[in-house]
Enzyme design. Structure first.
Site, PDB file in Angstrom:
ATOM      1  N   ASN A   8       0.863  -1.171   0.000  1.00 49.87           N
ATOM      2  CA  ASN A   8       0.000   0.000   0.000  1.00 49.87           C
ATOM      3  C   ASN A   8       0.905   1.227   0.000  1.00 49.87           C
ATOM      4  O   ASN A   8       1.449   1.607   1.031  1.00 49.87           O
ATOM      5  CB  ASN A   8      -0.892  -0.030   1.252  1.00 49.87           C
ATOM      6  CG  ASN A   8      -1.909   1.094   1.264  1.00 49.87           C
ATOM      7  OD1 ASN A   8      -1.891   1.963   0.379  1.00 49.87           O
ATOM      8  ND2 ASN A   8      -2.782   1.089   2.248  1.00 49.87           N
ATOM      9  N   ARG A 115      -2.230  -2.141  -3.748  1.00 50.86           N
ATOM     10  CA  ARG A 115      -3.523  -1.492  -3.553  1.00 50.86           C
ATOM     11  C   ARG A 115      -3.537  -0.242  -4.430  1.00 50.86           C
ATOM     12  O   ARG A 115      -2.610   0.584  -4.364  1.00 50.86           O
ATOM     13  CB  ARG A 115      -3.671  -1.097  -2.086  1.00 50.86           C
ATOM     14  CG  ARG A 115      -4.937  -0.339  -1.856  1.00 50.86           C
ATOM     15  CD  ARG A 115      -4.957   0.308  -0.502  1.00 50.86           C
ATOM     16  NE  ARG A 115      -6.223   0.977  -0.308  1.00 50.86           N
ATOM     17  CZ  ARG A 115      -6.395   2.031   0.467  1.00 50.86           C
ATOM     18  NH1 ARG A 115      -5.394   2.515   1.159  1.00 50.86           N
ATOM     19  NH2 ARG A 115      -7.570   2.579   0.582  1.00 50.86           N
ATOM     20  N   HIS A 204     -12.783   1.202  -0.168  1.00 50.23           N
ATOM     21  CA  HIS A 204     -12.665   0.115   0.816  1.00 50.23           C
ATOM     22  C   HIS A 204     -13.198  -1.206   0.273  1.00 50.23           C
ATOM     23  O   HIS A 204     -13.578  -2.089   1.036  1.00 50.23           O
ATOM     24  CB  HIS A 204     -13.443   0.420   2.116  1.00 50.23           C
ATOM     25  CG  HIS A 204     -12.892   1.539   2.923  1.00 50.23           C
ATOM     26  ND1 HIS A 204     -13.684   2.371   3.668  1.00 50.23           N
ATOM     27  CD2 HIS A 204     -11.631   1.955   3.127  1.00 50.23           C
ATOM     28  CE1 HIS A 204     -12.935   3.265   4.291  1.00 50.23           C
ATOM     29  NE2 HIS A 204     -11.675   3.034   3.976  1.00 50.23           N
ATOM     30  N   ARG A 265     -12.555  13.459   7.889  1.00 49.78           N
ATOM     31  CA  ARG A 265     -13.347  13.758   6.686  1.00 49.78           C
ATOM     32  C   ARG A 265     -14.798  14.042   7.054  1.00 49.78           C
ATOM     33  O   ARG A 265     -15.348  13.383   7.934  1.00 49.78           O
ATOM     34  CB  ARG A 265     -13.296  12.584   5.704  1.00 49.78           C
ATOM     35  CG  ARG A 265     -12.056  12.578   4.848  1.00 49.78           C
ATOM     36  CD  ARG A 265     -11.994  11.344   3.979  1.00 49.78           C
ATOM     37  NE  ARG A 265     -10.952  10.449   4.429  1.00 49.78           N
ATOM     38  CZ  ARG A 265     -10.797   9.198   4.020  1.00 49.78           C
ATOM     39  NH1 ARG A 265     -11.635   8.686   3.140  1.00 49.78           N
ATOM     40  NH2 ARG A 265      -9.827   8.455   4.479  1.00 49.78           N
ATOM     41  N   ARG A 309     -10.869   6.898  20.336  1.00 50.72           N
ATOM     42  CA  ARG A 309     -10.496   6.533  21.721  1.00 50.72           C
ATOM     43  C   ARG A 309     -10.431   7.753  22.618  1.00 50.72           C
ATOM     44  O   ARG A 309     -10.919   7.740  23.747  1.00 50.72           O
ATOM     45  CB  ARG A 309      -9.132   5.830  21.740  1.00 50.72           C
ATOM     46  CG  ARG A 309      -9.188   4.423  21.272  1.00 50.72           C
ATOM     47  CD  ARG A 309      -7.816   3.906  21.017  1.00 50.72           C
ATOM     48  NE  ARG A 309      -7.229   4.529  19.821  1.00 50.72           N
ATOM     49  CZ  ARG A 309      -6.241   4.018  19.112  1.00 50.72           C
ATOM     50  NH1 ARG A 309      -5.668   2.911  19.488  1.00 50.72           N
ATOM     51  NH2 ARG A 309      -5.791   4.621  18.036  1.00 50.72           N
ATOM     52  N   GLY A 354     -10.627  -0.276  12.403  1.00 49.62           N
ATOM     53  CA  GLY A 354     -10.155   0.182  13.718  1.00 49.62           C
ATOM     54  C   GLY A 354     -11.231   0.371  14.778  1.00 49.62           C
ATOM     55  O   GLY A 354     -11.163  -0.219  15.860  1.00 49.62           O
ATOM     56  N   ILE A 355     -12.248   1.166  14.483  1.00 49.00           N
ATOM     57  CA  ILE A 355     -13.300   1.418  15.470  1.00 49.00           C
ATOM     58  C   ILE A 355     -14.226   0.198  15.568  1.00 49.00           C
ATOM     59  O   ILE A 355     -14.545  -0.272  16.661  1.00 49.00           O
ATOM     60  CB  ILE A 355     -14.118   2.690  15.098  1.00 49.00           C
ATOM     61  CG1 ILE A 355     -13.193   3.911  15.016  1.00 49.00           C
ATOM     62  CG2 ILE A 355     -15.246   2.921  16.083  1.00 49.00           C
ATOM     63  CD1 ILE A 355     -13.851   5.179  14.487  1.00 49.00           C
ATOM     64  N   GLU A 407      -7.212  -6.825   4.341  1.00 47.25           N
ATOM     65  CA  GLU A 407      -7.071  -6.424   2.943  1.00 47.25           C
ATOM     66  C   GLU A 407      -5.809  -7.020   2.320  1.00 47.25           C
ATOM     67  O   GLU A 407      -5.786  -7.374   1.147  1.00 47.25           O
ATOM     68  CB  GLU A 407      -7.048  -4.895   2.843  1.00 47.25           C
ATOM     69  CG  GLU A 407      -8.414  -4.296   3.142  1.00 47.25           C
ATOM     70  CD  GLU A 407      -8.362  -2.847   3.569  1.00 47.25           C
ATOM     71  OE1 GLU A 407      -7.969  -2.585   4.724  1.00 47.25           O
ATOM     72  OE2 GLU A 407      -8.712  -1.975   2.757  1.00 47.25           O
TER      73      GLU A 407
END
Ligand code: AMP
Length: 420
Positions: A8, A115, A204, A265, A309, A354-355, A407
């Site tokens: 990537n 990617r 994604h 974003r 977080r 992540g979340i 991925e």
């Protein structure tokens, strides 16, 4: 056994994972940051056993940069070195993989999967990189000016250093090429679509493709018989409706700026508001885009952090942090609601990135707001991080699943399947 590298490449960074294929075993992964600077940072994590065998004969200098990783299962090489460009970065990384005994020879790497962010309408699956493919990736820089030029740079640099390895491009957008025109077209004059390709491409895709296939396996059903909503909630976030085994709709748009609230974003905004603010703030087009891409989202609303977080930590005492979380949850719920309506039902919703993989409270806040659709969270099962597991109750009409994305594995598999 052949080794495949999943790459990537960003404008100033390069992430990689080296896998033994077809065993699908990760043998090293790393990142080179600050490419172009005198103090570029190189990090490589690799397995302890591999190194134990081959460390003999290394200079002290190299060993000084090696530590055992936190989990005690591997080793970590870290160094700060001057690196001028991607070519140098890749050269340094390959040389280091050899020095560390992870590979014996560059030739062991028989495939490299890259990617690529924008594939436009030209690519609806991964392809072997030819001159023609590379030329198209260059032309698609219009759609992803921050990403495609860097992706192409990575491809060219690897081709120079590993001319015999199969070079494969894996597009973020290709999974979404199955969307029907009703979902990918904007309500703009049709000629903008035919003239400029002005439409929704999504992003994604590799992640949504991976987790949807895993979801079908977990549910013991054929993907074609399922209606899924996959929630990729990371620094960048997107939500996809998957029907008949294909992407049916997705929240990102012409670019990855659209959709839900993200780390920095904005997600969906009334376009006329953009011009209104731009004029009053006296911003250029690039400056306004920078606000929407880098200064909005969780960071913009909370004013304190783009990291979920941090916001969760202070949500009880900081109103802005709480508001940012609430807006994030609200936007996710809205998309899920839209997609249940569009697909006329849903069998499972999937959390990833992540979340989605790590935040117990965010998953709870989302699922609790979806009870009308028949999703019931099992709080005990939800109390996990980064595991592939069902988190809904056994009587939940709609299943909720937690599936860590991968991925890199998808990229490596695509390389394998194109090797034949
Ligand atoms: P990704 O883009 O998938 O790498 O996800 C990165 C994001 O995951 C960061 O912006 C963090 O805010 C978020 N994240 C990671 N761990 C947690 C956690 N335990 N709770 C909430 N958010 C997290």
């Amino acid at each position: 056994m052949a080794k495949t590298m999943a790459v990537n490449a960003g404008s100033s960074s390069l992430k990689f994972q080296l896998l033994e294929m077809p065993a699908e075993q990760v043998i090293a992964q790393g990142v080179i940051e600050r490419i172009g600077m005198d103090d570029a940072i190189v990090t490589i994590k690799y397995g302890a056993e591999i190194v134990a065998e081959r460390l003999v004969g290394h200079s002290d200098d190299d060993e000084d940069h090696i530590t055992i990783t936190k989990d005690g299962k591997g080793k970590k090489y870290e160094n700060v070195v001057p690196i001028k460009n991607h070519q140098q970065a890749i050269n340094f990384m390959l040389q280091k993989l050899t020095d560390l005994g992870i590979i014996e020879d560059f030739q062991e790497i028989t495939g490299v999967g890259h990617r690529v962010v924008a594939g436009g309408e030209w690519f609806n699956h991964s392809v072997v990189v030819t001159d023609e493919v590379l030329a198209k990736i260059d032309r698609l820089a219009d759609y992803a000016p921050l990403h495609n030029p860097a992706n192409a740079m990575g491809i060219r640099a690897f081709q120079k250093l590993l001319p015999d390895a199969l070079s494969v491009a894996v597009f973020d957008t290709s999974f979404h090429q199955t969307m029907p025109d009703v979902n990918y077209l904007y309500s703009l004059p049709y000629e903008y679509y035919t003239r400029y390709g002005a439409r929704k491409y999504g992003a994604h895709g590799t992640s949504h493709r991976y987790v949807s296939a895993r979801a079908a396996a977990m549910l013991g059903k054929d993907l074609k018989d399922l209606k899924l909503i996959t929630l990729h909630l990371g620094a960048g976030a997107s939500i996809t409706a998957i029907k008949d085994g294909k992407s049916f709709d997705t929240s990102m748009g012409f670019s990855p700026l659209a959709g839900v609230t993200m780390a920095t974003r904005a997600g969906d905004v009334d376009p006329s508001l953009v011009y209104y603010i731009q004029e009053r703030e006296g911003l250029t087009n690039d400056e306004m885009l920078n606000v929407l891409n880098k200064k909005s989202g969780l960071l913009g609303i909370s004013t304190i952090s783009s990291d979920m977080r941090d916001l969760l930590d202070v949500q009880d005492t900081n109103e802005h942090a709480k508001l940012a979380i609430n807006i994030f949850i609200n936007r996710v719920i809205k998309y899920v609601g839209q997609y249940v309506a569009e697909m006329n039902g849903v069998d499972a919703i999937v959390f990833t990135a992540g979340i989605g993989e790590n935040s117990v409270p965010v998953r709870k806040m989302i699922v609790d707001k979806l009870s009308y659709f028949g999703v019931k969270l099992d709080d005990e099962k939800n109390n996990v991080r980064g595991e592939e597991v069902e988190i809904s109750t056994s009587d939940s009409k709609v299943k909720a699943l937690l599936i860590p994305t991968n991925e890199e594995l998808m990229i490596a598999r695509d390389v394998e399947s194109l090797k034949a």
